[in-house]
Design a protein around this motif. Structure first.
Motif, short mmCIF file in Angstrom:
data_model
loop_
_atom_site.label_atom_id
_atom_site.label_comp_id
_atom_site.label_asym_id
_atom_site.label_seq_id
_atom_site.Cartn_x
_atom_site.Cartn_y
_atom_site.Cartn_z
N THR A 1 7.01 -0.41 -2.43
CA THR A 1 7.76 -2.18 -1.78
C THR A 1 7.02 -3.86 -2.41
O THR A 1 7.87 -4.08 -2.05
CB THR A 1 6.86 -2.23 -0.23
N ALA A 2 6.06 -3.21 -3.44
CA ALA A 2 5.55 -4.38 -3.92
C ALA A 2 6.11 -4.47 -5.88
O ALA A 2 5.83 -5.17 -5.88
CB ALA A 2 4.49 -4.56 -4.24
N GLU B 1 12.54 -5.38 0.36
CA GLU B 1 11.71 -4.45 0.60
C GLU B 1 10.90 -3.68 -0.10
O GLU B 1 10.06 -2.75 -0.55
CB GLU B 1 12.53 -3.39 1.87
N SER C 1 6.65 2.28 5.79
CA SER C 1 6.51 1.53 5.05
C SER C 1 8.39 2.48 4.39
O SER C 1 8.02 2.98 4.00
CB SER C 1 5.52 1.89 4.63
N GLU D 1 8.47 2.72 1.17
CA GLU D 1 8.13 3.22 0.62
C GLU D 1 8.25 4.53 0.88
O GLU D 1 8.20 5.72 -0.48
CB GLU D 1 7.46 3.04 -0.69
#
Ligand code: SF4
Lengths: 469, 213
Positions: A196-197, A228, A296, A298
């Motif tokens: 997600t990052a 996202e 999340s 991911e």
């Protein structure tokens, strides 16, 4: 000089002025406005005695708070606080001269659905909205990104924003998708891959033969979820599919302007020798239908896998996060995804509420019934016009006969600001974009999937592999 | 906008990655048309044991004793430390307003989501990126001594612990200037009104469809 990426072309062509440190004042062509992130911005303008720089560049619609039940829309929103916010948007847009599609206008819908639908989203534009899923509009080869309320006020007052150029990332998806595998599965697989990052600080261009094969609807689904993966901007190059989609829409250029525009739009792609700071390639044929298991995006696996075990994760911060997610989700490591039973189904949101999404769900649902253990299965079209088109095709009948509810357009249970929400502990198969704790209602458990997968889950009562359903 | 020059205060530890803006301020509070008053609902789902809504009096709700910001002295913290990707998720500026209203002036993390990072500067709050190992150190210090304080000196671009350790951080020159002086972006931009008009005139020639009514 190497060539430019699509993002660089869009950025450079909108620079009004540049500071020595590289910060640019960028001109904004289109500003979409909704009821949640705009009231404080209009209030700020009023307090400072400022006018709009260019009211015709803005288009407003209430979507987050609106009820999805027709009767309540007709008689007015029951929730007093929500009603005030929707009314405030009406008041502000009238006072400042901005066009608004009100709640009972057939053109009303989710802000990221109606922009493209109306042709208010055009290739080559800079487009902003006080909403992180503004990345959606990048599917048109436009530079679109979400902003906060202070920036909403800044754009209203100056038609500009201060920006620094991001880096460039390209995700190539090559080959052909398997039957039953959709754009949503591509983007979930990408997020699973990079995290997600993974895209933070990047503009993320989606390219490759599998992306070119997608309809505009599919491309919007993918760009929608770029955020996202951490990227504020998602992009797809312009091609004939883009042009055909835009042609003839109410806000699209007409006559001589159309010819000029199309000629300019064909340059909206990354040059062959452009430099991407980061690039990854995925084989479309290997992507399976995806299901998130955690809190999340991911935290995602293929439908034929098991819920992963935190013990196998070496990074302790991650492993700890997985443990927390499992406990919130009420799941045990090692359970087969296909054994997870669900309580509710939500098909909608700016990720998956367009006609193609509804059609994909209907193909699975046709002639079948919602499982007994599913308490509520709802379909919320992205706009009034989509609802109308779906009804023309008879999709509403397919849904209603199967036991689905067929609602009025809005954000609905994507974020549960209105009455549509999960109760604590309820588990939902959802076509939306976020599975954060409490996103669909306090204590609610969200599994993100494609429309076809959500439809399959509604019929079976648990997740199923739609490739052989 | 409030100026940010130098802030000294208690550090609250939030030991999680991916703290998202839905968690910082849940959606039911976004119905407000005001900019203030979000503090009592910051981290609402983690902070209270029973559900909240905009018209419920928060003082009547049961606090979750396990949640760090409900524990003294962290309820008076002005600096927050957290793990990776702080502020991910929705663009809601309400998240920054809620943190500020609670009393935070700075958040320190190994990385931030872009929109949250940007929103912070617009509200006189400083997001500071420090190396993961330094953050780990800070977590340990905070755990070993209740009420551990640090100073954030924007002028010098340094985080200074109460044991006088100093950690430099990066900040964009323009943003630093705005924070130090409490400058409002809009008036700064309007100083360039002629350049904006010139850009519009030029674009009306090259891309007239962008201005068609
Ligand atoms: S549908 Fe969901 S993600 Fe999209 S704009 Fe509405 S609330 Fe945001």
């Amino acid at each position: 000089m190497p060539g430019k990426t699509l993002y660089e072309k869009l950025f450079d062509s909108h620079v009004v002025r540049k500071e020595d440190d590289g910060t640019a004042l960028l001109y904004i062509d289109r500003h979409l406005v909704h009821e949640v992130t705009s009231p404080q911005a209009f209030e700020g303008l009023r307090m400072a005695g400022r006018k709009l720089w260019r009211a015709d560049a803005a288009l407003a619609v209430p979507d987050h708070n609106v009820p999805t039940v027709a009767a309540e829309r007709a008689k007015g929103i029951a929730d007093r606080v929500a009603r005030t916010q929707v009314d405030t948007l009406g008041k502000n847009t009238r006072e400042f001269g901005v066009t608004q599609f009100d709640m009972n206008d057939i053109r009303q819908g989710i802000v990221h659905v109606i922009g493209p639908e109306q042709g208010a989203t055009l290739p080559g534009m800079t487009l902003v909205c006080g909403d992180s899923h503004t990345a959606t509009h990048g599917a048109f080869g436009s530079m679109a990104f979400g902003i906060g309320t202070s920036e909403v006020e800044h754009v209203l007052a100056t038609q500009c924003l201060l920006q620094k150029k991001m880096q460039n990332m390209r995700i190539n998806v090559e080959g052909t998708l398997g039957a039953g595998v959709t754009a949503k599965d591509i983007v979930l697989a990408v997020i699973g891959e990079i995290g997600t990052a993974g895209g933070t600080g990047y503009a993320m261009e989606f390219a490759g033969s599998a992306i070119r094969e997608l309809s505009m609807e599919g491309r919007m689904t993918i760009c929608n979820m770029a955020i996202e993966a951490g990227a504020r901007v998602g992009l797809v190059a312009v091609d004939q599919t883009t042009i055909d989609y835009v042609d003839g829409r109410p806000y699209a250029p007409k006559g001589e302007n159309w010819d000029l525009a199309v000629a300019a739009w064909f340059d909206l792609h990354s040059d062959d020798d452009a430099i991407f700071e980061h690039e990854i390639t995925l084989d479309a044929a290997l992507i399976k239908p995806q299901v998130t298991w955690g809190t999340s995006p991911e935290m995602v696996v293929a439908v034929d896998s098991d819920v992963p075990d935190p013990v196998n994760e070496l990074d302790t911060v991650k492993s700890d996060g997985m443990q927390k997610a499992l406990s919130y989700m009420g799941l045990n490591a090692g359970v087969a995804v296909s054994e997870i039973n669900i309580d509710k189904v939500f098909i909608g949101s700016c990720t998956n509420s367009r006609l193609e999404d509804l059609q994909q769900a209907a193909d699975i649902i046709k002639g079948r019934k919602v499982a007994d253990n599913v308490k509520l299965a709802m379909i919320v079209p992205g706009s009034g016009l989509i609802k109308q088109q779906a009804e023309k095709l008879g999709l509403d009948k397919i849904f209603l006969e199967a036991g689905f509810e067929w609602r009025e357009p809005g954000c609905s249970m994507c974020l549960a600001m209105n009455a549509d929400k999960l109760e604590p502990g309820e588990r939902c198969a959802s076509t939306s974009n976020r599975n954060f704790e409490g996103r669909q209602g306090q204590g609610g458990r969200t599994h993100l999937v494609s429309p076809a997968m959500a439809a399959g889950a509604a019929i079976a009562g648990h997740f199923v592999d739609v490739r052989n359903f | 906008m409030d100026k940010f020059i130098k802030v000294t205060g208690i550090v609250a530890p939030m030991d999680r990655p991916n703290v998202d803006t839905d968690a910082i301020i849940p959606k039911q509070y976004l119905k407000s048309i005001k900019r203030s008053g979000f503090g009592p609902n910051a981290f609402d789902d983690w902070r209270y044991l029973d559900p909240g809504a905009p018209d419920i009096d928060n003082t009547t709700r049961r606090l979750n004793p396990d949640f760090v910001l409900n524990q003294s002295p962290y309820d008076k913290a002005s600096i927050l430390i957290a793990r990776e990707n702080f502020g991910c998720g929705s663009s809601r500026e309400h998240a920054v307003w809620a943190l500020e209203d609670f009393g935070f002036r700075a958040v320190i993390a190994p990385s931030f989501a872009d929109i949250f990072f940007n929103n912070s500067f617009k509200n006189g709050m400083l997001p500071i990126v420090l190396d993961g190992e330094i953050i780990e150190d800070l977590f340990n210090k905070v755990a070993s001594e209740s009420g551990y304080e640090i100073t954030v000196d924007l002028q010098k671009q340094k985080v200074i612990t109460q044991d006088a350790e100093e950690y430099p951080f990066e900040v964009d020159a323009f943003r630093k200037h705005c924070l130090l002086n409490g400058l409002d972006d809009i008036s700064l931009t309007l100083q360039h009104a002629n350049e904006i008009k010139a850009y519009e005139e030029k674009t009306k020639q090259s891309a007239p469809w962008l201005f068609q009514k």
